[in-house]
Design an enzyme around this catalytic site. Sequence first.
Site, PDB file in Angstrom:
ATOM      1  N   CYS A  79      65.402 -10.526 -74.607  1.00 19.50           N
ATOM      2  CA  CYS A  79      65.898 -10.531 -73.229  1.00 19.50           C
ATOM      3  C   CYS A  79      67.418 -10.734 -73.215  1.00 19.50           C
ATOM      4  CB  CYS A  79      65.144 -11.554 -72.384  1.00 19.50           C
ATOM      5  SG  CYS A  79      65.353 -11.286 -70.594  1.00 19.50           S
ATOM      6  N   HIS A 187      60.078  -9.559 -72.742  1.00 16.56           N
ATOM      7  CA  HIS A 187      59.639 -10.779 -73.423  1.00 16.56           C
ATOM      8  C   HIS A 187      58.385 -10.455 -74.229  1.00 16.56           C
ATOM      9  CE1 HIS A 187      62.269 -13.771 -71.466  1.00 16.56           C
ATOM     10  NE2 HIS A 187      62.240 -12.927 -70.447  1.00 16.56           N
ATOM     11  N   GLU A 189      56.695 -12.295 -76.148  1.00 18.45           N
ATOM     12  CA  GLU A 189      55.757 -13.424 -76.128  1.00 18.45           C
ATOM     13  C   GLU A 189      54.956 -13.487 -74.837  1.00 18.45           C
ATOM     14  OE1 GLU A 189      59.424 -15.110 -74.107  1.00 18.45           O
ATOM     15  OE2 GLU A 189      58.963 -13.596 -75.632  1.00 18.45           O
TER      16      GLU A 189
END
EC number: 4.3.2.10
Length: 212
Positions: A79, A187, A189
């Site tokens: 990001c 992102h 994750e």
Amino acid sequence: MLAVIDYGMGNLHSVSKALERIGYDYKVTSDKEDLQQADGLILPGVGAFPDAMKELQRLGLDSAICHLVQEGKPLLGICLGMQLLFEESEEGGIHKGLSLLKGRVCRFPGKTAQGERYKVPHMGWNRLKLHQPDHPVLEGVKGGYTYFVHSYYVTELAEEDLIASALYFERVPAIVGRANVLGTQFHPEKSGPTGMALLVNFCRLCTGVKAG
């Protein structure tokens, strides 16, 4: 061991939990010796580009990261962390980045050439278009959706550094990379199976093993 770089502006908890889920050892740290000893570096980021660069410089991490990358250490920016890899950003004025990749970070204009207005920030799930499907970080990844939340995107990058893109009124570089430097605008994750597969691939590139 992966080093998750702590400079006060990263979503450290979610990245750490993702590494735990996929079975890789990690350390959240701002210690340069830890970075030196790590198999690879992860530079997360949430917030404003100029504040992030100021903190990296204050901690001496900007030069440490660049030195380790030059030595061949793998680096993944996430990001804002991805945006920091580039030459400069127009956020809050013109500010220099780490200059590990060629390109400029610009704000979404919020209006198309036809005058249609759209929401900024870009927030939500978008499908990836793969430009380098054989890249090692994309092993087993056929596309899929990933989660974005950002008001700025990279322009003027070298086309050979574009690994995958997404479309949000503009072409958004979603995965970028050159040699041992990689970045994701989304992102990973928070991006379900596609994002976790990308993290596994990066960690395997760093450590040589698929799971810890």
